[in-house]
Design a protein around this motif. Structure first.
Motif, mmCIF file in Angstrom:
data_model
loop_
_atom_site.group_PDB
_atom_site.id
_atom_site.type_symbol
_atom_site.label_atom_id
_atom_site.label_comp_id
_atom_site.label_asym_id
_atom_site.label_seq_id
_atom_site.Cartn_x
_atom_site.Cartn_y
_atom_site.Cartn_z
ATOM 1 N N UNK A 8 0.838 -1.200 0.000
ATOM 2 C CA UNK A 8 0.000 0.000 0.000
ATOM 3 C C UNK A 8 0.873 1.251 0.000
ATOM 4 N N UNK A 9 1.969 1.214 0.735
ATOM 5 C CA UNK A 9 2.882 2.356 0.775
ATOM 6 C C UNK A 9 3.457 2.641 -0.617
ATOM 7 N N UNK A 10 3.848 1.593 -1.324
ATOM 8 C CA UNK A 10 4.360 1.767 -2.684
ATOM 9 C C UNK A 10 3.267 2.320 -3.597
ATOM 10 N N UNK A 30 -5.605 -2.568 -2.927
ATOM 11 C CA UNK A 30 -5.652 -2.329 -4.364
ATOM 12 C C UNK A 30 -7.082 -2.473 -4.881
ATOM 13 N N UNK A 31 -7.802 -3.444 -4.363
ATOM 14 C CA UNK A 31 -9.215 -3.584 -4.728
ATOM 15 C C UNK A 31 -9.981 -2.322 -4.340
ATOM 16 N N UNK A 32 -9.669 -1.770 -3.165
ATOM 17 C CA UNK A 32 -10.347 -0.548 -2.713
ATOM 18 C C UNK A 32 -10.002 0.642 -3.596
ATOM 19 N N UNK A 33 -8.729 0.758 -4.010
ATOM 20 C CA UNK A 33 -8.343 1.813 -4.955
ATOM 21 C C UNK A 33 -9.151 1.669 -6.236
ATOM 22 N N UNK A 39 -15.595 4.637 -9.155
ATOM 23 C CA UNK A 39 -16.666 5.514 -8.673
ATOM 24 C C UNK A 39 -16.251 6.982 -8.777
ATOM 25 N N UNK A 40 -15.094 7.229 -9.426
ATOM 26 C CA UNK A 40 -14.553 8.591 -9.587
ATOM 27 C C UNK A 40 -14.275 9.282 -8.261
ATOM 28 N N UNK A 41 -13.952 8.509 -7.237
ATOM 29 C CA UNK A 41 -13.649 9.122 -5.950
ATOM 30 C C UNK A 41 -12.193 8.877 -5.543
#
Length: 85
Positions: A8-10, A30-33, A39-41
């Protein structure tokens, strides 16, 4: 060399992330990103390149996959050049 997994840091250091890994193997961050991006957020761009697994296939399949990756990388570099103009 040891394989470095994306942390996540990378991931937080980059604006664009490209993955060829199966979606179900992605780490949760990564799934959350990816969900946030769709969702354009999220200000990160995450591209998923579907590249078939060549394991257990003949050399011609490996060549086709190699060429597919090569074409995608060339296209990506062209996009970066266009962004710089």
């Amino acid at each position: 060399k040891r394989l470095k997994l994306l942390s996540e840091e990378m991931a937080n250091k980059y604006d664009k992330i490209i993955s060829m890994a199966e979606l179900d193997t992605w780490p949760d961050f990564l799934k959350n990103f990816f969900i946030s991006y769709n969702k354009n957020s999220c200000n990160k761009q995450i591209d998923y390149w579907y590249i078939p697994d060549a394991r257990g296939t003949d050399i011609e399949i490996h060549r086709k996959i190699r060429n597919q990756v090569k074409d995608k990388v060339k296209s990506l570099l062209e996009d970066f050049k266009m962004d710089k103009l």
